[in-house]
Design a protein around this motif. Structure first.
Motif, short mmCIF file in Angstrom:
data_model
loop_
_atom_site.label_atom_id
_atom_site.label_comp_id
_atom_site.label_asym_id
_atom_site.label_seq_id
_atom_site.Cartn_x
_atom_site.Cartn_y
_atom_site.Cartn_z
N THR A 50 1.12 -0.93 -0.35
CA THR A 50 -0.21 0.26 0.37
C THR A 50 0.75 1.26 0.04
O THR A 50 1.82 0.93 0.65
CB THR A 50 -0.78 -0.06 0.62
OG1 THR A 50 -1.41 -1.36 1.40
CG2 THR A 50 -1.45 1.20 1.22
N ARG A 56 -4.35 9.68 0.52
CA ARG A 56 -4.96 8.92 -0.25
C ARG A 56 -3.86 7.96 -0.06
O ARG A 56 -3.16 7.83 0.45
CB ARG A 56 -4.96 8.93 -1.67
CG ARG A 56 -6.09 10.59 -2.19
CD ARG A 56 -6.39 10.77 -3.73
NE ARG A 56 -6.13 11.35 -3.94
CZ ARG A 56 -6.96 11.92 -5.11
NH1 ARG A 56 -7.45 11.35 -6.03
NH2 ARG A 56 -6.97 13.48 -5.29
N PHE A 58 -2.88 3.91 -1.88
CA PHE A 58 -2.75 3.25 -3.40
C PHE A 58 -2.52 1.60 -2.89
O PHE A 58 -1.49 1.40 -2.65
CB PHE A 58 -2.31 3.54 -4.65
CG PHE A 58 -2.83 5.51 -4.78
CD1 PHE A 58 -3.68 5.79 -5.89
CD2 PHE A 58 -2.08 6.27 -3.83
CE1 PHE A 58 -4.26 6.57 -5.59
CE2 PHE A 58 -2.43 7.66 -4.34
CZ PHE A 58 -3.33 7.95 -4.77
N ASP A 59 -3.28 0.31 -3.35
CA ASP A 59 -3.16 -0.76 -3.19
C ASP A 59 -2.26 -1.06 -4.03
O ASP A 59 -2.88 -0.91 -5.55
CB ASP A 59 -4.03 -0.86 -2.54
CG ASP A 59 -4.64 -0.80 -1.58
OD1 ASP A 59 -3.96 -0.57 -0.78
OD2 ASP A 59 -5.85 -1.16 -1.06
N PHE A 74 -0.44 -0.89 -9.92
CA PHE A 74 -1.63 -0.71 -8.77
C PHE A 74 -2.67 -1.31 -9.39
O PHE A 74 -2.66 -2.11 -9.89
CB PHE A 74 -2.30 0.53 -9.20
CG PHE A 74 -1.59 2.12 -8.54
CD1 PHE A 74 -0.55 1.98 -7.61
CD2 PHE A 74 -0.61 2.86 -9.31
CE1 PHE A 74 -0.08 2.78 -7.06
CE2 PHE A 74 0.15 3.92 -8.67
CZ PHE A 74 0.51 3.57 -7.72
N LEU A 78 -5.14 4.58 -11.91
CA LEU A 78 -5.18 6.35 -11.46
C LEU A 78 -5.71 7.23 -12.18
O LEU A 78 -5.30 7.43 -13.68
CB LEU A 78 -4.32 6.49 -11.13
CG LEU A 78 -3.21 5.56 -10.32
CD1 LEU A 78 -1.72 6.39 -10.20
CD2 LEU A 78 -3.85 5.29 -9.06
N GLU A 82 -5.89 11.89 -9.28
CA GLU A 82 -4.50 10.95 -8.53
C GLU A 82 -2.89 11.18 -9.68
O GLU A 82 -1.90 10.88 -8.93
CB GLU A 82 -5.47 9.74 -8.90
CG GLU A 82 -6.33 9.50 -7.85
CD GLU A 82 -6.74 8.40 -8.10
OE1 GLU A 82 -7.69 8.00 -6.84
OE2 GLU A 82 -6.56 7.20 -8.52
#
Length: 93
Positions: A50, A56, A58-59, A74, A78, A82
C-alpha cells in the motif's frame, strides 16, 4: 507490439506499507497503472504494497525490483488527479 503507458516524471515522498513493515520511499515516475519508486529495503517481487500519500492510499503489488528501485503495479488505474498528486504536482486541482 507492446504498449507502455505514458510515464510522468515525479518527485514525491511517500510511505510504503507491506507485511514486512513500512518505509519511506520516493516516487520517481507515475503512469495510470503504476509507479517507479526508490527504496532502501527492497520487498520481494509480487509482494502486496500500500502506497500512502498525505491524502490517499493506493494498493498494488511489486512487479520488479532492481538496485534500490521497484515497479509497483496498482490494483486499479489512476485518475489524472491521482497521477498528478503522485507526480508531486499538488492534489490535481
Amino acid at each position: 507490439m507492446f504498449y507502455r503507458p505514458h510515464r510522468r516524471m515525479a518527485d514525491l515522498t511517500v510511505t510504503l506499507h507491506s507485511d514486512g513493515g513500512r518505509q519511506t520511499a520516493r516516487v520517481l515516475d507515475v503512469s495510470p497503472t503504476g509507479v517507479k519508486v526508490a527504496v532502501e529495503d527492497e520487498p520481494a517481487v509480487d509482494a502486496r504494497i500500500t502506497l500512502q500519500t498525505a491524502r490517499r492510499a493506493f494498493d498494488g503489488h511489486v512487479r520488479w525490483v532492481d538496485g534500490g528501485r521497484l515497479g509497483l503495479s496498482f490494483d486499479r488505474p489512476l485518475s489524472k488527479s491521482e497521477q498528478s498528486e503522485l507526480a508531486g504536482l499538488g492534489w490535481g486541482f
